[in-house]
Scaffold this motif. Structure first.
Motif, short mmCIF file in Angstrom:
data_model
loop_
_atom_site.label_atom_id
_atom_site.label_comp_id
_atom_site.label_asym_id
_atom_site.label_seq_id
_atom_site.Cartn_x
_atom_site.Cartn_y
_atom_site.Cartn_z
N THR A 140 0.85 -1.19 0.00
CA THR A 140 0.00 0.00 0.00
C THR A 140 0.89 1.24 0.00
OG1 THR A 140 -0.07 -0.02 2.42
CG2 THR A 140 -1.88 -1.13 1.26
N GLY A 141 0.29 2.37 -0.34
CA GLY A 141 1.05 3.62 -0.37
C GLY A 141 1.56 4.03 0.99
N ASP A 142 0.86 3.64 2.06
CA ASP A 142 1.31 4.04 3.40
C ASP A 142 2.21 2.99 4.06
OD1 ASP A 142 -0.52 2.06 3.91
OD2 ASP A 142 -1.80 3.24 5.24
N ALA A 143 2.57 1.95 3.33
CA ALA A 143 3.50 0.96 3.87
C ALA A 143 4.90 1.57 3.98
CB ALA A 143 3.54 -0.28 2.97
N PHE A 144 5.68 1.06 4.91
CA PHE A 144 7.08 1.47 4.97
C PHE A 144 7.95 0.28 5.34
CE2 PHE A 144 5.49 2.23 9.26
CZ PHE A 144 6.49 1.74 10.09
N PHE A 145 9.19 0.33 4.88
CA PHE A 145 10.14 -0.76 5.05
C PHE A 145 11.38 -0.23 5.77
CE2 PHE A 145 7.56 -1.35 1.33
CZ PHE A 145 7.26 -2.69 1.29
N SER A 146 11.95 -1.04 6.64
CA SER A 146 13.16 -0.62 7.34
C SER A 146 13.99 -1.84 7.71
CB SER A 146 12.81 0.16 8.62
OG SER A 146 13.98 0.44 9.36
N VAL A 168 17.19 -4.81 -5.18
CA VAL A 168 17.24 -3.34 -5.31
C VAL A 168 18.60 -2.81 -5.73
CG1 VAL A 168 15.43 -3.13 -3.56
CG2 VAL A 168 17.83 -2.90 -2.87
N GLY A 169 19.60 -3.68 -5.85
CA GLY A 169 20.95 -3.24 -6.19
C GLY A 169 21.82 -3.14 -4.95
N TYR A 170 23.11 -3.39 -5.14
CA TYR A 170 24.05 -3.44 -4.01
C TYR A 170 24.11 -2.10 -3.27
CZ TYR A 170 28.48 -3.91 -1.50
OH TYR A 170 29.44 -3.94 -0.52
N GLY A 171 24.23 -1.00 -4.00
CA GLY A 171 24.36 0.30 -3.35
C GLY A 171 23.14 0.67 -2.53
N ASN A 172 21.96 0.46 -3.09
CA ASN A 172 20.72 0.76 -2.36
C ASN A 172 20.59 -0.12 -1.12
OD1 ASN A 172 19.70 2.78 -4.08
ND2 ASN A 172 18.84 1.26 -5.47
N ALA A 173 20.92 -1.41 -1.26
CA ALA A 173 20.84 -2.32 -0.11
C ALA A 173 21.81 -1.90 0.99
CB ALA A 173 21.11 -3.75 -0.55
N MET A 174 23.01 -1.51 0.61
CA MET A 174 24.00 -1.08 1.59
C MET A 174 23.51 0.16 2.35
SD MET A 174 27.03 -1.66 2.91
CE MET A 174 28.15 -2.53 1.78
N GLU A 175 22.98 1.12 1.62
CA GLU A 175 22.50 2.36 2.26
C GLU A 175 21.33 2.08 3.21
OE1 GLU A 175 19.81 5.82 2.64
OE2 GLU A 175 19.43 4.15 1.28
N LEU A 176 20.40 1.25 2.80
CA LEU A 176 19.25 0.93 3.65
C LEU A 176 19.68 0.16 4.89
CD1 LEU A 176 16.75 -0.17 0.86
CD2 LEU A 176 16.52 1.86 2.31
N ALA A 177 20.63 -0.77 4.73
CA ALA A 177 21.07 -1.59 5.86
C ALA A 177 21.92 -0.81 6.85
CB ALA A 177 21.83 -2.81 5.35
N LEU A 178 22.72 0.14 6.36
CA LEU A 178 23.59 0.91 7.25
C LEU A 178 22.83 2.00 8.00
CD1 LEU A 178 26.83 1.35 5.09
CD2 LEU A 178 26.49 -0.18 7.05
N THR A 179 21.82 2.58 7.37
CA THR A 179 21.09 3.68 8.01
C THR A 179 19.90 3.20 8.82
OG1 THR A 179 19.63 4.02 6.10
CG2 THR A 179 21.72 5.25 6.12
N GLY A 180 19.30 2.07 8.44
CA GLY A 180 18.09 1.61 9.12
C GLY A 180 16.90 2.51 8.89
N ARG A 181 16.98 3.39 7.90
CA ARG A 181 15.91 4.38 7.70
C ARG A 181 14.65 3.76 7.12
NH1 ARG A 181 14.91 5.84 2.48
NH2 ARG A 181 16.47 5.36 0.90
N ARG A 182 13.58 4.52 7.22
CA ARG A 182 12.31 4.08 6.63
C ARG A 182 12.30 4.34 5.13
NH1 ARG A 182 6.95 5.48 10.22
NH2 ARG A 182 7.59 4.45 12.16
N MET A 183 11.83 3.36 4.39
CA MET A 183 11.63 3.53 2.96
C MET A 183 10.13 3.43 2.69
SD MET A 183 13.19 1.30 -0.23
CE MET A 183 12.82 -0.26 0.57
N SER A 184 9.59 4.42 2.03
CA SER A 184 8.15 4.46 1.76
C SER A 184 7.76 3.45 0.68
CB SER A 184 7.75 5.87 1.30
OG SER A 184 8.31 6.15 0.03
N GLY A 185 6.47 3.22 0.56
CA GLY A 185 5.98 2.33 -0.47
C GLY A 185 6.34 2.80 -1.87
N SER A 186 6.22 4.10 -2.10
CA SER A 186 6.54 4.63 -3.43
C SER A 186 8.03 4.49 -3.74
CB SER A 186 6.11 6.10 -3.54
OG SER A 186 6.77 6.90 -2.57
N GLU A 187 8.88 4.71 -2.72
CA GLU A 187 10.32 4.53 -2.95
C GLU A 187 10.65 3.06 -3.16
OE1 GLU A 187 14.69 5.65 -1.01
OE2 GLU A 187 12.87 5.94 0.19
N ALA A 188 9.93 2.18 -2.46
CA ALA A 188 10.14 0.74 -2.65
C ALA A 188 9.82 0.34 -4.09
CB ALA A 188 9.27 -0.04 -1.67
#
Length: 276
Positions: A140-146, A168-188
């Motif tokens: 859904t649009g309001d889903a988020f991943f972290s 999602v690609g090595y660089g994107n995975a590295m950034e998401l795993a190191l920051t632990g930030r929320r990724m929105s549904g649209s960004e996903a």
């Protein structure tokens, strides 16, 4: 239908080959308990063996898909591993616990039937482990991943770091795993983690149902073969992958499904395939 403490298997229509596997701990935002890890492979094995099930839709009850591993489960694993053991034996015991939980998530991949993740609300930590093991993902649009483990001083160990880079690609995975930030549904969707984003939970359920029913209408031999070959070819060169699929089709291609598919096409009718 088998009964579980933390999951439920639902067949919404007796005529449908789409079965729903739902994380069912809504009061804890479907956090993964020790029972969850024990029951997930059992439920998937049951669906794998069920000839009436051709596609599995994996979702969460309540307001969220999954909030990760239950902290009580982490404490229990830690105390159980360290109890009365020297450092070496404690480490070996903890490794076995981790491997067992990894196997529970990998059971999603091992299921011959395609597994589609329908994500709403939070998909955090262990939830990301689960969806990256699924074959197709929608949200859904309001889903988020972290990939939240880094904030708990843990290196994610149940599959995200192994599966997410190829999605999602090595660089994107590295950034998401190191920051632990929320990724929105649209960004996903932009990153390729999900194949589509829906405006509401109801729209998600309806949209995923249509996709699942469309897949379930196809040859079971072709569907299970496609999943197997894609997964196996992931770790092969192109030549190795081509050799593998040639071997697969030499054993599986000449089924009644092929005859039925061709006949249905020529007769302009819907094919009817035997159960798997």
């Amino acid at each position: 239908m088998e009964k579980f403490k933390t999951l439920e298997i639902i067949q919404t229509s007796p005529d449908s080959s789409v079965f729903h596997l739902r994380l069912n701990r809504p009061s804890s935002r479907n956090a993964l308990s020790l029972d969850s890890f024990a029951e997930l492979p059992l439920a998937l094995s049951s669906l794998d063996r069920n000839p009436d099930a051709l596609v599995v839709v994996l979702s969460g009850a309540g307001d969220h898909f999954c909030s990760g591993i239950d902290l009580a489960a982490l404490r229990s694993i830690s105390s159980r591993s360290l109890s009365g053991a020297d450092r070496g034996r404690a480490g070996e015991r903890l490794r076995r616990e981790i491997k067992s939980m990894q196997d529970a998530i990998t059971a999603i991949e091992r299921c011959r039937k395609p597994v589609i993740a329908a994500v709403h609300g939070a998909c955090v930590g262990g939830g990301v482990d689960i969806v990256t093991a699924c074959d197709v993902r929608y949200c859904t649009g309001d889903a988020f991943f972290s990939v939240k483990e880094v904030d708990l001083a843990i290196t994610a160990d149940l599959g995200t770091l192994q599966r997410l880079p190829s999605i999602v690609g090595y660089g994107n995975a590295m950034e998401l795993a190191l920051t632990g930030r929320r990724m929105s549904g649209s960004e996903a969707k932009e990153m390729g983690l999900v194949s589509g984003v829906f405006g509401s939970k109801r729209e998600l359920d309806d949209g995923v149902r249509l996709v699942a029913e469309a897949i379930a209408s196809k040859s079971p031999m072709a569907i299970t073969g496609t999943k197997d070959v894609l997964q196996t070819s992931r770790d092969m060169s192109v030549d190795q992958g081509l050799d593998y699929v040639a071997t697969w089709n030499s054993a599986m291609l000449l089924s009644d499904d092929l005859t039925e598919a061709v006949s249905a096409h020529l007769q302009k009718r819907k094919p009817i395939f035997a159960k798997l």
